[in-house]
Design a protein around this motif. Structure first.
Motif: not given
Length: 62
Positions: A22-23, A30-33, A40-43
């Motif tokens: 899901x993540x 998120x990247x597509x939009x 991209x701090x979530x990586x």
């Protein structure tokens, strides 16, 4: 001595896989939009599936 609960362990692994999938889908959308261009701090927390959805990101420092 207690016997291992393999059913519980299997369920936890399945939930972790589901959460990770899901993540990944959320990041892909998120990247597509095009709204994820600023770092991209979530990586970095991607491998930490247990705490990724519970801890909000830290506020940006001025």
């Amino acid at each position: 001595m207690a016997t291992p609960n393999y059913g519980y362990e299997k369920r936890q692994k399945e939930l972790a896989k589901k959460r990770k999938k899901e993540d990944k889908l959320r990041e892909k959308a998120h990247r597509k939009t095009g709204t994820g261009g600023e770092g991209e701090g979530d990586a970095s927390s991607e491998g930490n599936g247990d705490n990724a959805s519970q801890n909000p990101p830290a506020p940006a420092q001025p």
